[in-house]
Design a protein around this motif. Structure first.
Motif, PDB file in Angstrom:
ATOM      1  N   THR A 165      63.976  10.240  34.001  1.00  0.00           N
ATOM      2  CA  THR A 165      62.888   9.459  33.410  1.00  0.00           C
ATOM      3  C   THR A 165      62.581   9.856  31.963  1.00  0.00           C
ATOM      4  O   THR A 165      61.670   9.312  31.361  1.00  0.00           O
ATOM      5  CB  THR A 165      61.600   9.622  34.246  1.00  0.00           C
ATOM      6  N   LEU A 166      63.338  10.813  31.404  1.00  0.00           N
ATOM      7  CA  LEU A 166      63.065  11.297  30.048  1.00  0.00           C
ATOM      8  C   LEU A 166      63.592  10.372  28.958  1.00  0.00           C
ATOM      9  O   LEU A 166      64.611   9.707  29.114  1.00  0.00           O
ATOM     10  CB  LEU A 166      63.692  12.676  29.837  1.00  0.00           C
ATOM     11  N   LYS A 167      62.904  10.417  27.849  1.00  0.00           N
ATOM     12  CA  LYS A 167      63.358   9.740  26.638  1.00  0.00           C
ATOM     13  C   LYS A 167      64.297  10.712  25.918  1.00  0.00           C
ATOM     14  O   LYS A 167      64.189  11.921  26.091  1.00  0.00           O
ATOM     15  CB  LYS A 167      62.165   9.406  25.745  1.00  0.00           C
ATOM     16  N   PRO A 168      65.197  10.234  25.099  1.00  0.00           N
ATOM     17  CA  PRO A 168      66.161  11.115  24.416  1.00  0.00           C
ATOM     18  C   PRO A 168      65.523  12.301  23.688  1.00  0.00           C
ATOM     19  O   PRO A 168      66.034  13.417  23.758  1.00  0.00           O
ATOM     20  CB  PRO A 168      66.872  10.188  23.441  1.00  0.00           C
ATOM     21  N   GLU A 169      64.399  12.083  23.009  1.00  0.00           N
ATOM     22  CA  GLU A 169      63.774  13.194  22.264  1.00  0.00           C
ATOM     23  C   GLU A 169      63.166  14.251  23.188  1.00  0.00           C
ATOM     24  O   GLU A 169      62.955  15.398  22.794  1.00  0.00           O
ATOM     25  CB  GLU A 169      62.725  12.674  21.269  1.00  0.00           C
ATOM     26  N   GLU A 170      62.906  13.897  24.426  1.00  0.00           N
ATOM     27  CA  GLU A 170      62.322  14.847  25.383  1.00  0.00           C
ATOM     28  C   GLU A 170      63.383  15.734  26.028  1.00  0.00           C
ATOM     29  O   GLU A 170      63.056  16.694  26.721  1.00  0.00           O
ATOM     30  CB  GLU A 170      61.562  14.094  26.478  1.00  0.00           C
ATOM     31  N   MET A 171      64.628  15.447  25.794  1.00  0.00           N
ATOM     32  CA  MET A 171      65.715  16.203  26.411  1.00  0.00           C
ATOM     33  C   MET A 171      65.970  17.538  25.716  1.00  0.00           C
ATOM     34  O   MET A 171      66.736  18.358  26.207  1.00  0.00           O
ATOM     35  CB  MET A 171      66.979  15.363  26.446  1.00  0.00           C
ATOM     36  N   HIS A 172      65.290  17.807  24.607  1.00  0.00           N
ATOM     37  CA  HIS A 172      65.483  19.051  23.858  1.00  0.00           C
ATOM     38  C   HIS A 172      65.256  20.286  24.742  1.00  0.00           C
ATOM     39  O   HIS A 172      66.051  21.230  24.706  1.00  0.00           O
ATOM     40  CB  HIS A 172      64.568  19.079  22.632  1.00  0.00           C
ATOM     41  N   ASP A 173      64.180  20.310  25.538  1.00  0.00           N
ATOM     42  CA  ASP A 173      63.883  21.449  26.417  1.00  0.00           C
ATOM     43  C   ASP A 173      65.021  21.699  27.401  1.00  0.00           C
ATOM     44  O   ASP A 173      65.417  22.838  27.636  1.00  0.00           O
ATOM     45  CB  ASP A 173      62.582  21.221  27.209  1.00  0.00           C
ATOM     46  N   TYR A 174      65.523  20.640  27.958  1.00  0.00           N
ATOM     47  CA  TYR A 174      66.606  20.773  28.929  1.00  0.00           C
ATOM     48  C   TYR A 174      67.845  21.373  28.272  1.00  0.00           C
ATOM     49  O   TYR A 174      68.461  22.297  28.799  1.00  0.00           O
ATOM     50  CB  TYR A 174      66.944  19.429  29.569  1.00  0.00           C
TER      51      TYR A 174
END
Length: 193
Positions: A165-174
């Motif tokens: 459900t993440l947006k591309p910019e939210e994938m940084h943490d992962y």
């Protein structure tokens, strides 16, 4: 904190006797919740296969070789460290001057051993110190890093579900966590833990 974290190890009581202790592996693995009874390492963070240890070594208790209540699901390293160590040549003498072993599938284990929040394993009693320092030599092994790796593996599993459900910019943490996880795995596997 407990060595086994939130997992409680209990051997099943009613199990048909088998002629070869290796045949108990599926039940033992399940009863020990896929972790080493001695150090709490999960089988997901090691490249070495887990093994069956005899709590009272076969050499002192030949009659208990196929006794399910004497078996411990153990990581490769803990099994090698314990080997046939026992405080006496008598299977019934578990302690001599507070040196000995406590069965990890009992509540008693938690009275002797603990895990610090950073993952370090220490003995709380003289018996626990003997097990931690002399028998298993946790202070010489990367137990802190193993614990951190276990925590990261669990976090990665949870994050993988969130990623759907993440947006591309939210994938940084992962991505950051995944890179650290890979680095820790390489370090540990080179040390054959």
């Amino acid at each position: 904190m407990r060595i086994h974290g939130d997992k409680v190890i209990k051997r099943r009581l009613e199990l048909e006797e088998r002629s070869d202790y290796h045949e108990y592996l599926p039940e033992l693995r399940e009863d020990f919740q896929h972790i080493c009874g001695y150090c709490g390492k999960t089988e997901r963070v090691t490249k070495n296969a887990f093994e069956i240890d005899h709590f009272v070594p076969k050499k002192y208790a030949k009659s208990r070789e196929n006794d399910y209540s004497n078996l411990v699901y153990s990581c490769y390293v803990c099994n090698r460290k314990k080997a046939s160590k026992w405080p006496s040549e008598d299977a019934e003498v578990q302690f001599i001057e507070e040196k000995g072993f406590v069965d990890p599938a009992t509540d008693e284990y938690d009275k002797h051993m603990e895990r610090k929040p950073d993952g370090t394993i220490l003995g709380k009693t003289k018996t626990g110190k003997y097990m931690a320092e002399e028998a298993f030599q946790f202070h010489l092994r990367p137990m802190r890093e193993v614990w951190q790796l276990m925590q990261l593996v669990e976090k990665k599993k949870r994050m993988r579900e969130k990623m759907k459900t993440l947006k591309p910019e939210e994938m940084h943490d992962y991505i950051e966590m995944d890179e650290l996880l890979e680095t820790l795995q390489k370090i540990l596997f080179q040390g054959k833990e």
